[in-house]
Design an enzyme around this catalytic site. Structure first.
Site, PDB file in Angstrom:
ATOM      1  CG  HIS A   1       0.209  13.499 -10.026  1.00  0.00           C
ATOM      2  ND1 HIS A   1       1.057  13.323  -8.964  1.00  0.00           N
ATOM      3  CD2 HIS A   1       0.099  12.285 -10.621  1.00  0.00           C
ATOM      4  CE1 HIS A   1       1.431  12.064  -8.908  1.00  0.00           C
ATOM      5  NE2 HIS A   1       0.859  11.410  -9.903  1.00  0.00           N
TER       6      HIS A   1
ATOM      7  CG  ASP B   1      -1.865  -1.264   1.129  1.00  0.00           C
ATOM      8  OD1 ASP B   1      -2.270  -1.662   0.022  1.00  0.00           O
ATOM      9  OD2 ASP B   1      -2.105  -1.862   2.195  1.00  0.00           O
TER      10      ASP B   1
ATOM     11  CD  GLN C   1      14.508  12.019 -16.848  1.00  0.00           C
ATOM     12  OE1 GLN C   1      14.792  11.704 -15.709  1.00  0.00           O
ATOM     13  NE2 GLN C   1      13.610  12.927 -17.127  1.00  0.00           N
TER      14      GLN C   1
ATOM     15  CD  GLU D   1       3.020   5.473 -12.130  1.00  0.00           C
ATOM     16  OE1 GLU D   1       3.914   6.303 -12.390  1.00  0.00           O
ATOM     17  OE2 GLU D   1       2.269   5.590 -11.130  1.00  0.00           O
TER      18      GLU D   1
ATOM     19  CD  GLU E   1       1.689  -1.567  -3.179  1.00  0.00           C
ATOM     20  OE1 GLU E   1       0.764  -2.076  -2.513  1.00  0.00           O
ATOM     21  OE2 GLU E   1       2.434  -0.689  -2.742  1.00  0.00           O
TER      22      GLU E   1
ATOM     23  CG  HIS F   1       3.588  10.304 -14.231  1.00  0.00           C
ATOM     24  ND1 HIS F   1       3.163  11.596 -14.032  1.00  0.00           N
ATOM     25  CD2 HIS F   1       3.105   9.574 -13.187  1.00  0.00           C
ATOM     26  CE1 HIS F   1       2.445  11.646 -12.910  1.00  0.00           C
ATOM     27  NE2 HIS F   1       2.377  10.431 -12.384  1.00  0.00           N
TER      28      HIS F   1
END
Lengths: 88, 565
Positions: free
Chosen positions: B304, B79, B93, B295, B102, B298
């Site tokens: 965000h 979590d 990158q 993800e 998880e 990103h």
């Protein structure tokens, strides 16, 4: 009759990453980790914290109280992406 | 939406990615598929394409790791932090990392994909009944070899569909042993091991030797988690042991006792007090698809979002019927522009009109038949019963209705027509259809029956057994017609070649879809030919394949084929 065995509320489980931080410490760490608060604070830490909380609450669509209320604490405990919300 | 400082983005549209390792929680096929679908979320609305590479340096490296996993940003156990990704650029990158502490699922609990058996790789259905008993996990009951199995339908006694569950006795993943199972006991560093171990590794992944002596042969693989495996703790991958004792009390199920966070846990030996071995019990888990789609946002340059319902909002929440939020679409199109192709049509109201007037002009409706609601929108259909190119137009069949898109891209995603009006003999549920390019005859399949239309005259229904298909074949889910009088009939993992004129399948079939059409989902529910290319549909997506059997596009049925707004 046998006496009931009392189980402690919380024990330390081996191998678990555990932080024994207070709610305030946890909140400060969260605000720093996700870009709401600088690592180094100015003279008035209370003001910085309140400002950072407001910023976080606004960004995440929470009630902007500037307080470490239940909604904010619950949000801080929610599963999330590790990329900061503000800054690089 | 927000972008990274300086609007970091890729300077090319053909993005490559590489999967460096897998999680033991999910079958590698399920993980591959989750990533493909997650990339498709973004390619559907941009000119970007995503190609998996196995060698060389990709734009996006994907890895699973826990805690300190090789970059300056460690994960934090179960979590909390789920994953992170870097904005576009060289080196790290663009890479995406997933926390393997998880429990990775598709968002609704353990995903157990079977192997072997007769379930054709289907997932276990829990609970299932076997000889009157109900089972909520894989079992070795009924077998003498100890292998774990499950039913892929609710009732094994009735359907008799089964497959084997992930186990190190069945296969390993990764490593250098080509999925060979573990060999027990095996020797590592002079010690004998009778089960998977994390010894010799710093990343906590459980492994085994696939020969009797690792020291001599150096052959190894990673152990897949069983469906009952615990998550995290200090026994990752081991099953709960019931009953177990904890502070002198006996437990026969997972408990929250001893924890302030109310998370369910269990011991992995019969005595926690003595061995102190434990882990968290499997829960709903996190959807790898949803987290990966976030993800990858990103990795493409999105920060965000402030919009709570957007994919790029930082908090995880599960949705069963995912749609990319317009905020995410605006964000990614700000960086890369919109995808090329037909312009979207103007939105039309979807509310049922007060007066029902049939505006479709091609077909008249007899008064005795209830009129079709013209507002029934193909764009709202999640999965079609069948899709086929017939008479030069792509037909989408669903529950007795069909919609068409002409080869000029003219859209008819509203105003459906009735199947019964065009082909009166057909049932309402069509599994597949095709038009033979030579004879122009149209064939329809539904269950174990098929019909053949020549103009308005019909032959059928006839059993598909007449075509030489085995009794076990329950349906034909897709067809690819060919110019040489043949047609390929697909049913999940198998396909047959039909000689259309002789109306019989050729010798040497069925063959494996996986082997001959690598890179498309083997459980496609619609397969068809359109403009000379093969389409394999799964859920809302399609995989398009050239005649050279190269997948050249993964897209949305809704946006790319139906041209929905």
């Amino acid at each position: 009759a046998p006496a009931p065995i009392k189980t402690p509320l919380s024990i330390t489980f081996p191998g678990e990453i555990r932080n024994d931080l207070t709610d305030l410490q946890r909140a400060e760490r969260y605000l720093q980790q996700f870009g709401y608060m600088a690592q180094e604070q100015g003279d008035d830490e209370q003001v910085s914290l309140r400002k950072a909380l407001r910023l976080m609450q606004k960004k995440l669509g929470l009630n902007e109280t500037g307080e470490l209320d239940t909604e904010t604490m619950d949000t801080m405990k929610s599963p999330r992406c590790a990329v900061p919300d503000i800054g690089n | 939406f927000n972008t990274f400082e300086g609007d970091l983005k890729w300077d090319h549209n053909d993005i490559t990615y590489r999967i460096l390792n897998y999680s033991p929680d999910l079958d590698p096929d399920v993980i591959d598929d989750a990533f493909v679908r997650a990339f498709a979320v973004w390619s559907a609305v941009t000119p970007l394409t995503f190609t998996r590479i196995y060698k060389g340096v990709p734009d996006i490296d994907i890895l699973f790791g826990s805690e300190d996993h090789g970059d300056p940003y460690p994960f934090d156990g179960k979590d909390g932090l789920l994953a992170h990704a870097y904005p576009p650029g060289q080196g790290v990158q663009g890479d995406a990392h997933f926390d393997d502490d998880e429990f990775w699922t598709l968002g609704t609990g353990v995903v157990v994909k079977t192997r072997f058996g007769n379930a054709e790789g289907a997932q276990c259905h829990f609970p299932f009944t076997f000889e009157g008993q109900s089972y909520s996990s894989c079992t070795s009951v009924g077998r003498t070899d100890g292998l774990l199995w499950c039913s892929s339908t609710p009732d094994y006694d009735k359907d008799r569909k089964y497959g084997f569950c992930p186990s190190e006795l069945l296969f390993t993943y990764g490593g250098n042993s080509d999925e060979s199972p573990c060999v027990f006991p095996f020797i590592f560093d002079g010690q004998t091991y009778n089960s998977c171990t994390t010894e010799g590794r710093s990343d906590k992944y459980r492994w085994c030797s696939t020969t009797a002596n690792y020291d001599k042969d150096g052959k190894y693989g990673f152990c897949p988690n069983r469906d009952t495996a615990v998550i995290g703790g200090n026994s990752q991958g081991d099953p709960c042991v019931f009953p177990f004792t904890f502070l002198e009390k006996t437990y026969s199920a997972c408990t929250t006792d001893g924890r302030g966070d109310r998370k369910l846990w269990c011991a992995t030996t019969s005595s926690y007090d003595q061995d102190r071995k434990w882990g968290f019990c499997p829960d709903q888990g996190y959807s790898l698809f949803l987290v990966a789609a976030h993800e990858f946002g990103h990795a493409l340059g999105l920060e965000h979002s402030d919009v709570r319902d957007a994919l790029m909002y930082p908090m995880y929440s599960y949705v069963s019927d995912f749609h990319l939020h317009k905020d995410d679409v605006r964000g990614i199109q700000y960086l890369y522009g919109a995808r090329t192709g037909p312009d979207p049509t103007a939105p039309v109201p979807t509310d049922k009109p007060e007066t029902t007037t049939l505006t479709t002009s091609t077909t008249s409706v007899t008064p005795s038949v209830a009129p079709v609601d013209p507002a029934k929108d193909a764009c709202k259909v999640k999965m079609f019963d069948a899709i086929a190119e017939l008479k030069g137009a792509l037909h989408f069949f669903k529950d007795g209705l069909y919609w068409t898109v002409s080869d000029k891209g003219e859209v008819a995603h509203q105003s459906p027509l009735r199947i019964s009006e065009a082909w009166p003999e057909l049932p309402s549920n069509i599994d597949s259809a095709f038009q033979d390019p030579t004879s122009k005859k149209i064939f329809f399949f539904s269950g174990r029956k098929f019909w053949q239309y020549t103009g308005s005259s019909v032959l059928g229904p006839r059993s598909i057994e007449k075509l030489g298909l085995e009794k076990e074949v329950e349906s034909i889910l897709g067809v690819i017609p060919r110019d040489n009088g043949k047609a390929l009939l697909f049913n999940g993992e198998k396909y047959w070649r039909l000689d259309v004129k002789a109306q019989t399948v050729d010798k040497g079939y069925p063959r494996s879809t996986d082997e001959d059409f690598a890179g498309v989902p083997s459980d496609s529910h619609d397969v068809f030919l359109y403009k000379g290319k093969y389409y394999f549909c799964q859920d809302r997506f399609f995989w398009r394949m050239t005649w050279r059997k190269q997948v050249d596009k993964v897209g949305y049925v809704k946006y790319d084929l139906l041209n929905c707004p």
